[in-house]
Design a protein around this motif. Structure first.
Motif, PDB file in Angstrom:
ATOM      1  N   SER A 105       0.840  -1.193   0.000  1.00 33.39           N
ATOM      2  CA  SER A 105       0.000   0.000   0.000  1.00 33.39           C
ATOM      3  C   SER A 105       0.872   1.238   0.000  1.00 33.39           C
ATOM      4  O   SER A 105       1.931   1.256   0.616  1.00 33.39           O
ATOM      5  N   VAL A 106       0.385   2.265  -0.672  1.00 32.59           N
ATOM      6  CA  VAL A 106       0.943   3.598  -0.539  1.00 32.59           C
ATOM      7  C   VAL A 106      -0.210   4.456  -0.042  1.00 32.59           C
ATOM      8  O   VAL A 106      -1.247   4.577  -0.708  1.00 32.59           O
ATOM      9  N   LEU A 107      -0.049   4.995   1.159  1.00 35.66           N
ATOM     10  CA  LEU A 107      -1.058   5.877   1.760  1.00 35.66           C
ATOM     11  C   LEU A 107      -0.504   7.296   1.671  1.00 35.66           C
ATOM     12  O   LEU A 107       0.640   7.531   2.060  1.00 35.66           O
ATOM     13  N   PHE A 108      -1.305   8.220   1.172  1.00 33.21           N
ATOM     14  CA  PHE A 108      -0.741   9.552   0.928  1.00 33.21           C
ATOM     15  C   PHE A 108      -1.726  10.660   1.241  1.00 33.21           C
ATOM     16  O   PHE A 108      -2.937  10.475   1.245  1.00 33.21           O
ATOM     17  N   THR A 109      -1.146  11.819   1.534  1.00 34.85           N
ATOM     18  CA  THR A 109      -1.868  13.085   1.652  1.00 34.85           C
ATOM     19  C   THR A 109      -1.125  14.066   0.752  1.00 34.85           C
ATOM     20  O   THR A 109      -0.160  13.698   0.095  1.00 34.85           O
ATOM     21  N   GLY A 110      -1.536  15.320   0.768  1.00 35.20           N
ATOM     22  CA  GLY A 110      -0.825  16.323  -0.012  1.00 35.20           C
ATOM     23  C   GLY A 110       0.548  16.639   0.548  1.00 35.20           C
ATOM     24  O   GLY A 110       1.389  17.211  -0.133  1.00 35.20           O
ATOM     25  N   ASP A 111       0.816  16.252   1.820  1.00 36.97           N
ATOM     26  CA  ASP A 111       2.068  16.583   2.480  1.00 36.97           C
ATOM     27  C   ASP A 111       3.039  15.418   2.647  1.00 36.97           C
ATOM     28  O   ASP A 111       4.233  15.624   2.814  1.00 36.97           O
ATOM     29  N   ASN A 112       2.529  14.178   2.659  1.00 39.10           N
ATOM     30  CA  ASN A 112       3.389  13.053   2.971  1.00 39.10           C
ATOM     31  C   ASN A 112       2.777  11.752   2.476  1.00 39.10           C
ATOM     32  O   ASN A 112       1.591  11.696   2.124  1.00 39.10           O
ATOM     33  N   SER A 113       3.602  10.709   2.467  1.00 44.10           N
ATOM     34  CA  SER A 113       3.122   9.384   2.082  1.00 44.10           C
ATOM     35  C   SER A 113       3.851   8.328   2.901  1.00 44.10           C
ATOM     36  O   SER A 113       4.888   8.589   3.502  1.00 44.10           O
ATOM     37  N   ALA A 114       3.274   7.138   2.909  1.00 43.97           N
ATOM     38  CA  ALA A 114       3.891   5.998   3.585  1.00 43.97           C
ATOM     39  C   ALA A 114       3.722   4.771   2.703  1.00 43.97           C
ATOM     40  O   ALA A 114       2.662   4.567   2.103  1.00 43.97           O
ATOM     41  N   ILE A 115       4.769   3.976   2.622  1.00 46.72           N
ATOM     42  CA  ILE A 115       4.729   2.711   1.897  1.00 46.72           C
ATOM     43  C   ILE A 115       4.576   1.614   2.942  1.00 46.72           C
ATOM     44  O   ILE A 115       5.328   1.588   3.930  1.00 46.72           O
ATOM     45  N   VAL A 116       3.588   0.715   2.734  1.00 44.05           N
ATOM     46  CA  VAL A 116       3.279  -0.298   3.740  1.00 44.05           C
ATOM     47  C   VAL A 116       3.221  -1.690   3.100  1.00 44.05           C
ATOM     48  O   VAL A 116       2.170  -2.127   2.629  1.00 44.05           O
ATOM     49  N   PRO A 117       4.364  -2.413   3.063  1.00 48.01           N
ATOM     50  CA  PRO A 117       4.311  -3.806   2.616  1.00 48.01           C
ATOM     51  C   PRO A 117       3.739  -4.678   3.745  1.00 48.01           C
ATOM     52  O   PRO A 117       4.025  -4.440   4.926  1.00 48.01           O
TER      53      PRO A 117
END
Length: 176
Positions: A81-93
């Motif tokens: 998963s890539v979870l994102f906002t306009g300011d940041n993101s996180a990659i979650v395997p």
């Protein structure tokens, strides 16, 4: 109080993660019945619904891109998963254990790790790298189309706080 809430949330998610291991009674019949075993890539919305209680770690709303690779002949899937906002993101395997609801639907539970791209800035799953527990459901709604929804809980996912992060996702995917 926040620590007690985190422990309660973690305990509940952990129970959901391990409960399929104790459902052995139906395992033999599930092995012979068709199950949803397609891989897909999808996109949708994402919302971080807990904050760390300090500045720059408020709740957030954004999007997600998620994928599932069903490991053949097993109830296990590799997900990303890539979870994102306009300011940041996180990659979650994540690796999940999938439990068949019918030949077009699964519930799943698993564990992974979030890699926050810009540490200290809020993403839907916190503002620092953290272990993640996930529970969700997926269902094929038309030929080649799947809908999914899940909850991801990041353990100690905020800098300077022992608070956890809870992110809720929903989306539509295309099977391959």
């Amino acid at each position: 109080m926040r620590s007690l809430q985190s422990v309660a949330m973690l305990s509940g998610l952990a129970a959901l993660v391990v409960s399929p291991l104790f459902l052995g009674a139906g395992a033999a019949s599930a092995q012979t019945a068709p199950r949803y075993d397609r891989s897909y890539v999808g996109a949708g919305i994402s919302g971080g619904v807990l904050s760390g209680g300090r500045g720059n770690d408020d709740t957030s709303f954004g999007g997600n891109v998620q994928g599932r690779f069903a490991i053949p002949n097993t109830p296990v899937s590799a997900r990303g998963s890539v979870l994102f906002t306009g300011d940041n993101s996180a990659i979650v395997p994540t690796v999940t254990y999938d439990v068949r609801l019918n030949d077009k639907s699964n519930v799943y539970a698993g564990a992974g790790y979030s890699f926050v791209q810009n540490g200290g800035v809020t993403s839907p799953i916190g503002n620092q790298d953290a272990p993640v527990l996930t529970v969700g459901v997926e269902s094929q709604v038309a030929k080649g189309v799947v809908v999914y929804s899940d909850a991801k809980y990041g353990i100690n996912a905020y800098r300077g706080s022992d608070a956890g992060a809870l992110s809720l996702q929903a989306g539509v995917g295309l099977e391959f």
